[in-house]
Motif scaffolding. Structure first.
Motif, PDB file in Angstrom:
ATOM      1  N   THR A  71       0.838  -1.205   0.000  1.00  0.00           N
ATOM      2  CA  THR A  71       0.000   0.000   0.000  1.00  0.00           C
ATOM      3  C   THR A  71       0.869   1.251   0.000  1.00  0.00           C
ATOM      4  O   THR A  71       0.642   2.192  -0.770  1.00  0.00           O
ATOM      5  N   PHE A  72       1.860   1.249   0.874  1.00  0.00           N
ATOM      6  CA  PHE A  72       2.760   2.407   0.962  1.00  0.00           C
ATOM      7  C   PHE A  72       3.515   2.627  -0.350  1.00  0.00           C
ATOM      8  O   PHE A  72       3.638   3.761  -0.826  1.00  0.00           O
ATOM      9  N   LYS A  73       4.016   1.555  -0.948  1.00  0.00           N
ATOM     10  CA  LYS A  73       4.759   1.663  -2.211  1.00  0.00           C
ATOM     11  C   LYS A  73       3.870   2.215  -3.323  1.00  0.00           C
ATOM     12  O   LYS A  73       4.299   3.040  -4.127  1.00  0.00           O
ATOM     13  N   PHE A  74       2.604   1.762  -3.356  1.00  0.00           N
ATOM     14  CA  PHE A  74       1.665   2.263  -4.356  1.00  0.00           C
ATOM     15  C   PHE A  74       1.463   3.769  -4.176  1.00  0.00           C
ATOM     16  O   PHE A  74       1.515   4.544  -5.140  1.00  0.00           O
ATOM     17  N   LEU A  75       1.217   4.185  -2.932  1.00  0.00           N
ATOM     18  CA  LEU A  75       0.961   5.601  -2.664  1.00  0.00           C
ATOM     19  C   LEU A  75       2.206   6.455  -2.888  1.00  0.00           C
ATOM     20  O   LEU A  75       2.110   7.590  -3.370  1.00  0.00           O
ATOM     21  N   TYR A  76       3.363   5.920  -2.564  1.00  0.00           N
ATOM     22  CA  TYR A  76       4.610   6.644  -2.807  1.00  0.00           C
ATOM     23  C   TYR A  76       4.788   6.898  -4.307  1.00  0.00           C
ATOM     24  O   TYR A  76       5.119   8.015  -4.729  1.00  0.00           O
ATOM     25  N   TYR A  97      -0.358   5.921   5.559  1.00  0.00           N
ATOM     26  CA  TYR A  97       0.572   5.714   4.450  1.00  0.00           C
ATOM     27  C   TYR A  97       0.467   6.823   3.396  1.00  0.00           C
ATOM     28  O   TYR A  97       1.466   7.179   2.772  1.00  0.00           O
ATOM     29  N   GLY A  98      -0.716   7.380   3.244  1.00  0.00           N
ATOM     30  CA  GLY A  98      -0.885   8.484   2.298  1.00  0.00           C
ATOM     31  C   GLY A  98      -0.181   9.743   2.749  1.00  0.00           C
ATOM     32  O   GLY A  98       0.481  10.419   1.967  1.00  0.00           O
ATOM     33  N   SER A  99      -0.294  10.061   4.051  1.00  0.00           N
ATOM     34  CA  SER A  99       0.341  11.263   4.592  1.00  0.00           C
ATOM     35  C   SER A  99       1.861  11.176   4.507  1.00  0.00           C
ATOM     36  O   SER A  99       2.536  12.137   4.097  1.00  0.00           O
ATOM     37  N   ILE A 100       2.399  10.019   4.891  1.00  0.00           N
ATOM     38  CA  ILE A 100       3.858   9.838   4.867  1.00  0.00           C
ATOM     39  C   ILE A 100       4.386   9.835   3.434  1.00  0.00           C
ATOM     40  O   ILE A 100       5.402  10.486   3.136  1.00  0.00           O
TER      41      ILE A 100
END
Length: 368
Positions: A71-76, A97-100
């Protein structure tokens, strides 16, 4: 400007945030909505309102760190490629994860919404304590990456401040998601008493208390109807179909499953019931209030804000089935009281929960 709206639940993204996104577009901004459900299912619905929809990989209730990393990789990658000017995120994983991910890509205009603390923050046990500690650290990081953070009730805001997850000056209180008063309008009550619950069928929302109260009420007042609208869920506290089946077969409740338009069901009821353990601000309560219904809900964060005790409804203690039955019986026996409360609900909805007022505060905070 380009605005990204992140959620880990596509239906709520569409039904709860559509008015806000439309207001962004009216102001001339571009909106990209990200949710977990398939693009083929939702793309056209969003396109009708000039909103671009992207499928986001996220497991809303999962606890697998590898899936969360995905999820984090996608949002990054999304933040790196799209470079949105502003980000609005709600629900735990997309907030964190979106904010970071946004901050790491130089997006400083991040505005999360804490729309209620989940069951982890109320649970007990060693495992729960570990998960809660991890979530606190994640929320702290998300708040550090954000410009302002929206809360829907004072209890959640105070919890974050008390646990040093955020400083008070960064917080903004809004009255829930608001309600569209042009869509949800007062309508005449049915001739006989009818109770209604709308929501995901999870135990934290008080579904078992509602079912058990309906069982007692129906036994004593056979003509009373008890309606239930909402989907089964993947939440750890979700009600199983086999648990609901006896209540349907025995005529305790009339179950209508998930519905895209709840107005026909609110129209059928005289009192709306939500004995939830914790909410941000329950949108279904606001919709029932706007349609002129008396409310019975729990004296819990997010719920208690919607009721002025004895004026537009009643508050009952969390998990208090006897108290719930008592208030249901009181409104069965006093139709005039139910009607008066319904009128007061509609008045409160107009004065406090109009979606236009809520969206105006969000847009002013976000500099739109």
């Amino acid at each position: 400007m380009k605005i990204a709206i992140l959620s880990s639940h596509t239906p709520s993204l569409f039904w709860f945030r559509l008015n806000m996104m439309k207001d962004f577009i009216i102001k001339g901004h571009t909106v990209i909505a990200l949710g977990p459900e398939p693009k083929e299912k939702w793309e056209k619905k969003f396109e009708q309102h000039n909103i671009e929809y992207r499928q986001l990989y996220v497991e809303r209730n999962g606890m697998n760190p590898l899936y969360d990393l995905m999820t984090f990789k996608f949002l990054y990658k999304f933040m790196k490629e799209e470079r949105p000017d502003k980000v609005f995120a709600y629900q735990a994983k997309t907030v964190v994860y979106g904010s970071i991910a946004a901050k790491l890509n130089g997006v400083s205009e991040v505005y999360p919404l804490i729309a209620g603390l989940g069951s982890i923050f109320r649970g007990d046990g060693y495992k729960n304590k570990i998960v809660k500690t991890i979530m606190k650290i994640e929320y702290w990081a998300a708040c550090k990456c954000s410009k302002k953070v929206f809360f829907q009730n004072q209890d959640d805001k105070n919890y974050f401040i008390r646990n040093y997850l955020i400083k008070g000056k960064k917080t903004i209180i809004i009255n829930g998601s608001g309600v569209d008063l042009e869509k949800f309008k007062p309508i005449k009550l049915p001739k006989e008493p009818v109770f209604l619950y709308i929501g995901r069928l999870i135990k934290d929302k008080g579904i078992m208390e509602y079912l058990e109260a309906c069982k007692v009420v129906k036994d004593k007042y056979p003509k009373v109807r008890c309606l239930l609208v909402g989907p089964f869920d993947s939440n750890p506290s979700a009600l199983r179909p086999d648990e609901l089946k006896p209540y349907i077969e025995n005529g305790v409740i009339e179950y209508f499953g998930e519905q895209s338009d709840v107005r026909p069901f609110i129209s059928q009821c005289s009192t709306y019931v939500l004995p939830s353990y914790h909410e941000g601000t329950p949108k279904t309560v606001l919709e029932a209030m706007a349609m002129g219904r008396s409310i019975i809900t729990s004296d819990a964060p997010g719920c208690r804000e919607t009721v002025v005790e004895g004026l537009n409804g009643y508050l009952v203690k969390v998990k208090d089935i006897k108290g719930l039955i008592n208030k249901m019986e009181y409104l069965i026996s006093d139709r005039e009281k139910s009607e008066n409360m319904g009128r007061e609900s509609a008045k409160i909805a107009r004065e406090k929960y109009d979606v236009k007022i809520v969206n105006k505060i969000i847009m002013q905070t976000m500099g739109l």
